[in-house]
Write an enzyme that holds these catalytic residues in place. Sequence first.
Site, PDB file in Angstrom:
ATOM      1  N   CYS A 132     -22.880  35.401 -48.236  1.00  0.00           N
ATOM      2  CA  CYS A 132     -23.004  35.739 -46.811  1.00  0.00           C
ATOM      3  C   CYS A 132     -21.683  36.190 -46.197  1.00  0.00           C
ATOM      4  CB  CYS A 132     -23.583  34.556 -46.039  1.00  0.00           C
ATOM      5  SG  CYS A 132     -22.785  32.969 -46.392  1.00  0.00           S
TER       6      CYS A 132
ATOM      7  N   HIS B 195     -21.229  33.288 -39.046  1.00  0.00           N
ATOM      8  CA  HIS B 195     -19.880  33.099 -39.565  1.00  0.00           C
ATOM      9  C   HIS B 195     -18.901  34.035 -38.857  1.00  0.00           C
ATOM     10  CE1 HIS B 195     -21.780  30.741 -42.558  1.00  0.00           C
ATOM     11  NE2 HIS B 195     -21.766  31.583 -43.572  1.00  0.00           N
TER      12      HIS B 195
END
Length: 332
Positions: free
Chosen positions: A131, A238
């Site tokens: 990711c 994130h």
Amino acid sequence: MNKINLAIFGATGLVGQKMKHILEERNLNIDNIYFFASKNSAGKVIFFNSKEHFVEELCEKNIANKKIDYALCALDSPLAKEFLPLTKKYNITVIDNSSAFRMTDDIPLVVPEINPEKALYEGNIIASPNCSTIQSVVALYPIYKNYGIKRIIYTTYQAVSGSGVNGIEDLKRGLWDGENRFYPHQIAYNVLPHIDDFLDDGYTKEEMKMVNETKKIFGDNSIKITATTARVPVYDSHLVSINVETKKPFELTDIFDIFKNEPGIILYDDVKNNIYPMPIVARGRNEVFVGRIRRDFSVENGINFISVADNTRKGAALNTIQILEYLIDKQK
């Protein structure tokens, strides 16, 4: 175009559920869809486009007679390594979100904004990157194309959903003074400089994923890369701080223009008005947000910026579905 038969492996997990939701949003030409999970989840009901579907146990006999064309895999790495080789026998093209095959030489590691053509190979497994790698390389690629890259320094601030349901539950417990059951330390009101297992050299597996996957996606082992990854008490999305040294000189205004015109990126940078990417901005969005762009004066051709993206969406489920859409489009 013919309709496809599609499966989701690991359909009841966090990423598997996100895959289902995004498929509903994007309205692919699906004839039949099948949901597979562990024996413990077999028999559960999943609604897809308002239709009821039963979860089946993921095993060879349950996929053998369904004529599945494509599968999106949200299994953990050990199970993916065990099960996915069986899919070749049934001519199933699998787009795998786990880390199981990412660094296997003859399996492509694909980000559709960068190297979609790699998915058109003769094997049946296509790997989707980590990711934090995905949102970083999407942001770095226009710089790489225009100026070349000598060195990258990654520092990540990663949401607990990157650990799945266990990470989310640990944060919830910690916010109410409960004890951690998953992370080695409390995550609530804390930052853990520790994602995945530590290696003998002191780096974590997560850090080395970012290093090695970036090189493979760009097809360039000459780039010097280092990474530090940390878990923060945020549920979704994130943030990655990226320091990059380019091979060619640049004008900072040109960097802004490149980001402004790049597909899949939203330039979100107006610091005079406190506009910069944050996890809360990217949550639920498909794009990678880029901002805090500034020159690094400590080297000749240096740039600092941040990228933020929804880690279970663009960082996982959406990337696999974009690969699927590319493959379907090329079969027209």
